[in-house]
Design a protein around this motif. Structure first.
Motif, PDB file in Angstrom:
ATOM      1  N   ASN B 300       0.810  -1.234   0.000  1.00 50.58           N
ATOM      2  CA  ASN B 300       0.000   0.000   0.000  1.00 50.58           C
ATOM      3  C   ASN B 300       0.840   1.279   0.000  1.00 50.58           C
ATOM      4  O   ASN B 300       0.398   2.311   0.509  1.00 50.58           O
ATOM      5  N   SER B 303      -0.970   4.047  -2.109  1.00 53.57           N
ATOM      6  CA  SER B 303      -2.330   4.518  -1.823  1.00 53.57           C
ATOM      7  C   SER B 303      -2.357   5.318  -0.538  1.00 53.57           C
ATOM      8  O   SER B 303      -1.516   5.155   0.356  1.00 53.57           O
ATOM      9  N   TRP B 304      -3.353   6.185  -0.484  1.00 50.30           N
ATOM     10  CA  TRP B 304      -3.533   6.973   0.722  1.00 50.30           C
ATOM     11  C   TRP B 304      -4.990   7.378   0.829  1.00 50.30           C
ATOM     12  O   TRP B 304      -5.746   7.318  -0.121  1.00 50.30           O
ATOM     13  N   LYS B 312      -5.613   0.688   6.288  1.00 55.47           N
ATOM     14  CA  LYS B 312      -5.277   0.181   4.942  1.00 55.47           C
ATOM     15  C   LYS B 312      -3.970   0.776   4.437  1.00 55.47           C
ATOM     16  O   LYS B 312      -3.469   0.369   3.406  1.00 55.47           O
ATOM     17  N   TYR B 313      -3.478   1.815   5.127  1.00 53.99           N
ATOM     18  CA  TYR B 313      -2.349   2.551   4.558  1.00 53.99           C
ATOM     19  C   TYR B 313      -1.060   2.259   5.305  1.00 53.99           C
ATOM     20  O   TYR B 313      -1.075   1.770   6.434  1.00 53.99           O
ATOM     21  N   ASN B 314       0.042   2.590   4.656  1.00 54.47           N
ATOM     22  CA  ASN B 314       1.363   2.232   5.180  1.00 54.47           C
ATOM     23  C   ASN B 314       2.278   3.443   5.071  1.00 54.47           C
ATOM     24  O   ASN B 314       2.984   3.594   4.063  1.00 54.47           O
ATOM     25  N   ARG B 318       5.149   4.425   2.224  1.00 55.78           N
ATOM     26  CA  ARG B 318       4.931   5.617   1.391  1.00 55.78           C
ATOM     27  C   ARG B 318       6.156   6.536   1.461  1.00 55.78           C
ATOM     28  O   ARG B 318       6.565   7.117   0.458  1.00 55.78           O
TER      29      ARG B 318
END
Lengths: 534, 474
Positions: B300, B303-304, B312-314, B318
């Protein structure tokens, strides 16, 4: 009586011819002529391959870019993505007179939705190349400007004062030859002598072009090359005549040499640089930052004007031509709002795009105006005048950038007109999407006439599950979307000035140069008539 | 005896037409260049002040939130140099604006320069006047010093007395040197009076030292052409042959060799165009995005969303994704600058085959103008960028609400608080200050070229000496 007169005329003509022949043969074997000519030939032979290679690279890049643009056009699936790039064809004659640094404007993109400042036009004009800034280009015109002009001066400076010092002038005039015939013979000899290295250099340059495989030299280019060689000969003859005039002013060869050389330094180095210096000092300031600020302001105003137009709905985007996204699929809300909204927004964007071009044209015109101001100052230097004319004939003059941008403006309107006609003034959904009513519902597995609520609920459910299993269907769908036919799409053609336009461009300057040449010759004649040969 | 011969040479030269022309030319050129410089410098200084104040104000506006300051792309400008009337180094054509934030740098650009499509072979500065015009003047003063006197029979008369040849040649050299120094000195004095009289230009003691060294270099350079003139004059029988040879030598040394430096450098060390570099940067963006989608930086990374709480985000992934892209882009730019520098240095090395090339390089390095200064400034900006990043990291580390993940993404910085949202006092923010080279260091950079000029002088003097000692005076 008439026979006697005719005989006298013939005898006079023979005398002039004999003087010219003598001067020609005397000077053609001197150290200065041989050294100067060989130096020019060697230099031309060395720099031509580099110039030709540079031209070939530019031409290849132009061809590749043009092909890439055609490829992108063929990929366009919606009219909104048609944002063609236009390129300026490099001129093969630029090997004779290279493009002046800072005047390149060789590419543009017709995109009414311009987003970033760093569009292609800016890229090509902003350089960070130190070499170009710090080391001016060496081309064939440079060889004539500097070396052949020096040679012309060296040949002319001792034709009168040198012969006076040797005593041969007295001897020549003690025969039945008039002063006018003597000086005329010298002028003709000078013209003939200088014709040799000029012709040799042009032949060398053309041979180098032919050897390098540059064959696309048409009738237009040949005529221009002939005109260039004529101009070159006119220029070096002018320098020769000035040298001869100085020789008639001085009694000693050394004085005429020094005076001639100072004039040469003044004409060849100082006036061109001082002229440019003064023009940038006295002329209007031209700043690319001001231009950028104005363009940014236009972008802000554009966004303000189209702010109120609402377009939206559910959508699926895909990557299209020129790296721009387009609506691959959208719901009926998008279709309806798009068909209402684009006829309002697109004319506004087109108008602002034209305004942006106008801003750029305005700044370019200011720069050209500065150039014209410098040209006024440059009239004291045949060198600079010569360079300007050669650049015009080669198609590498600074005004070429202006002409290109003007062609871009005209072409942009043609493209906008095509888009308007093809999409019924942007009302046709083909402008922004290839999909039709109900395609979106079908794609997500609903019947074509499903209600909006059913579509919304299905999309929510899909998002919760994850969209990975739609990826294959999505890729297949994109591949099946056909590209636009683009029948009658206008193509950009910027072939530069025609031969007639070029002749019209240089004619006033050529006439002035010829007139000045005649004035200098007349002054030389007058001075020589009163010259003390003792 | 040397003094008498030198006096005779000086008087002879000063009473000739060429000396008068040289002085008039010198005064005219130096005055024009100084007048144009004053107006230009005033405008540049005002613009520089406005630009730096604007930049400072923008930083102040963003100091309420540390992440805003970190993401803000400030532009620093090269300071106009008060000595640029001596050696502009084509400053007008070289970029002067460096835009960056703590994460990335952009390609430097020209801003607020009066753009012009007028062709100028060179700026009319001291370097141009001395390297082109005064070198020519030096040749006109000396081309007939020996062969001219030989033709008239004067040299035979002189040598019939008890004067050694080396005395004669030294006397001629000293006389010519003084004669050439006069137009140079008059011109330089005129220029300094005009420039120092202007309100907008202030010289420091270091500037005066640099001007003195420049004047010495000018005399060194002029001396080379005096030696050249005497050498050819000694070898030739007739003065017009001597002038022909000298003229062609002058064209070769002053015009051709420096100009050819570019052509040779473009063949031997080609570099990509700016457009190609931008395309490569765009390709890096595409590659890093593809890698992020493929999971190279972690799941992930690409994505954001507005809220981290969905799980769901990392952010760490990122950060790796963004920083990798920035590092690659910065590296690309550094490589481009290095390649450009390499090409430019090669052209300069080639142009040093001529004393004109060495003289120009020495002047540019001493004054701190031209391409050398550009790259020096680029490295200063890079160092400042590192200092600013360290400072922001230190301040960020003190904020317990921050995730301490510094990377260039405004949306996540705002929503996820990857960087601190706390304010930072302006006095804690390091300010970029351009460092000019001290005289000693500048001289150190120029010493190679100055040494080259000295060696040329010695070699040519030996040549003149030998040529004259073996010269047939009949």
């Amino acid at each position: 009586m008439q026979g006697v007169e005719a005989g006298s005329t013939t005898r006079n003509g023979m005398m002039v011819w004999n003087v010219a022949k003598k001067e020609f043969l005397l000077n053609v074997v001197t150290l200065k002529f041989v050294t100067g000519s060989l130096l020019c030939l060697a230099l031309s032979a060395c720099i031509m391959p580099v110039l030709v290679e540079s031209y070939k690279q530019d031409f290849n890049e132009y061809t590749i870019n043009k092909t890439a643009n055609e490829r992108e056009l063929k990929k366009a699936k919606v009219y909104q993505n048609i944002v063609p790039r236009v390129y300026r064809k490099p001129s093969v004659l630029s090997v004779f007179a290279s493009v002046e640094e800072g005047s390149t404007c060789s590419t543009y993109q017709i995109d009414s939705q311009w987003e970033t400042e760093a569009d292609l036009h800016q890229l090509s004009t902003q350089g960070m190349d130190f070499l170009r800034a710090l080391f001016p280009v060496v081309d064939i015109t440079f060889v004539f400007e500097i070396i052949i002009s020096a040679l012309a001066l060296m040949l002319a400076h001792d034709l009168v004062s040198g012969e006076r010092e040797c005593g041969t002038l007295k001897l020549s005039l003690s025969n039945s030859i008039s002063r006018s015939e003597l000086i005329l013979g010298k002028v003709i000899a000078g013209g003939g002598l200088l014709f040799l290295p000029v012709a040799a250099i042009y032949l060398t340059a053309l041979t180098a072009l032919w050897i390098s495989g540059v064959f696309h030299i048409g009738r237009h280019e040949w005529i221009c090359v002939l005109m260039m060689s004529g101009l070159t000969w006119l220029y070096v003859s002018m320098v020769f005549n000035v040298g001869l005039f100085i020789s008639c002013l001085c009694r000693k060869e050394a004085s005429s040499l020094v005076a001639g050389l100072f004039c040469w330094v003044f004409m060849v180095f100082m006036v061109p640089n001082l002229g440019a210096h003064w023009a940038s000092y006295w002329g209007d300031r031209v700043s690319s930052e001001e231009q950028s600020l104005q363009v940014d302001d236009l972008k802000v105003r554009r966004e303000q004007e189209i702010k109120g137009v609402a377009m939206g709905g559910m959508q699926m985007l895909a990557q299209g031509a020129y790296g721009k996204q387009y609506l691959m699929l959208c719901d009926s809300q998008w279709l309806i709002s798009g068909c209402k909204g684009y006829p309002v927004t697109e004319p506004i964007k087109n108008r602002y795009f034209n305004m942006k071009l106008d801003v750029e044209l305005y700044y370019l015109k200011k720069q050209v105006k500065q150039m014209h101001l410098a040209s006024l100052l440059h009239t004291c230097s045949p060198t600079r005048v010569y360079r300007n004319m050669m650049s015009l004939l080669a198609g590498s003059d600074p005004e070429g950038a202006l002409r290109f941008l003007q062609s871009v403006r005209a072409y942009a309107n043609e493209v906008f007109d095509f888009l308007k006609q093809s999409t019924d003034h942007y009302r046709n959904p083909a402008y922004f999407t290839p999909c039709r009513e109900g395609d979106f519902a079908l794609f997500i597995g609903l019947p074509r006439h499903a209600t909006r609520q059913e579509v919304v609920d299905t999309v929510k459910a899909i998002r919760k599950k994850g969209v990975e299993h739609f990826k294959q269907k999505y890729d297949r769908f994109i591949q099946n979307v056909p590209s636009l036919e683009l029948k009658g799409f206008p193509r950009f053609g910027s072939e530069g000035l025609s031969v007639a336009d070029k002749v019209r461009g240089i004619l006033p300057t050529v006439l002035i140069t010829i007139a000045l040449n005649i004035v200098v010759l007349v002054l030389t004649f007058v001075k020589f008539m009163r010259y003390d040969v003792r | 005896m040397i003094r008498y011969i030198a006096q005779k040479e000086i008087l002879e030269t000063m009473l000739s037409l060429r000396f008068g022309l040289a002085v008039i030319l010198s005064v005219l050129l130096f005055s024009v260049s100084s007048l144009v410089f004053i107006t230009d410098y005033q405008r540049q200084t005002n613009e520089y002040r406005e630009q730096m104040n604007h930049s400072r104000k923008e930083m102040l506006d963003r100091s309420d939130h540390l992440y805003e300051l970190a993401l803000y792309k400030q532009t620093v400008y090269r300071k106009p140099k008060p000595l640029s009337f001596c050696s502009t180094g084509a400053t007008r054509a070289i970029p002067n604006a460096y835009r960056f934030n703590i994460f990335s740098r952009e390609i430097p650009e020209k801003k607020s320069r009066p753009d012009t499509i007028l062709m100028k072979a060179y700026e009319v500065d001291w370097v141009f006047i001395i390297s082109v015009v005064m070198s020519f003047v030096a040749l006109t003063f000396t081309f007939d010093r020996i062969c001219g006197e030989k033709e008239k029979g004067v040299l035979r008369l002189i040598m019939s007395g008890p004067i050694p040849r080396y005395t004669v040649i030294l006397g001629k050299y000293c006389g010519a040197m003084v004669a050439v120094s006069v137009p140079i000195g008059v011109g330089v004095l005129t220029s300094l009076i005009i420039v120092s009289g202007a309100k907008s230009v202030h010289f420091t003691s270091e500037d005066w030292q640099k001007i003195s060294i420049l004047f010495f270099m000018m005399l060194l350079y002029g001396s080379i052409f005096i030696h050249l003139g005497l050498l050819i004059s000694a070898r030739m029988v007739r003065s017009d042959s001597s002038m022909v040879v000298l003229l062609f030598l002058w064209v070769g040394l002053v015009i051709l060799v420096p100009y050819l430096g570019r052509t040779v450098a473009e063949i031997v060390r080609p570099i990509p165009t700016r457009a190609m570099v931008l395309k490569k940067q765009a390709a890096i963006d595409t590659l890093t995005l593809d890698n992020a989608i493929a999971g190279k930086y972690g799941p992930n990374a690409a994505s954001w969303g507005p809220s981290l709480s969905q799980g769901k985000y990392n952010p760490a992934a990122r950060r790796r994704y963004f920083n990798d892209g920035n590092e690659k882009r910065n590296q690309l730019l550094d490589d481009y600058i290095t390649q450009m520098r390499g090409q430019f240095n090669f052209a300069c090395q080639f142009s040093r085959l001529s004393p004109t090339g060495a003289f120009r390089q020495a002047c540019a390095r001493l004054v701190g103008s031209g391409a050398v200064h550009f790259t020096d400034m680029y490295y200063q900006v890079r160092n400042y960028q590192d200092r600013l990043r360290k400072r922001i990291q230190e301040v960020d580390a003190k904020d317990p609400d921050s995730l301490h993940l510094l990377y260039e993404d405004r949306d996540t910085a705002y929503h996820w608080k990857t960087m601190s949202h706390k304010p930072i006092a302006l006095e804690h923010i390091p300010i970029f200050r351009e460092q000019s080279l001290a005289v000693g260091k500048a001289l150190g950079h120029a010493i190679y070229d100055i040494g080259l000029l000295c060696v040329l002088n010695i070699v040519l003097f030996c040549g003149v000496f030998i040529a004259f000692v073996r010269c047939d005076l009949r």
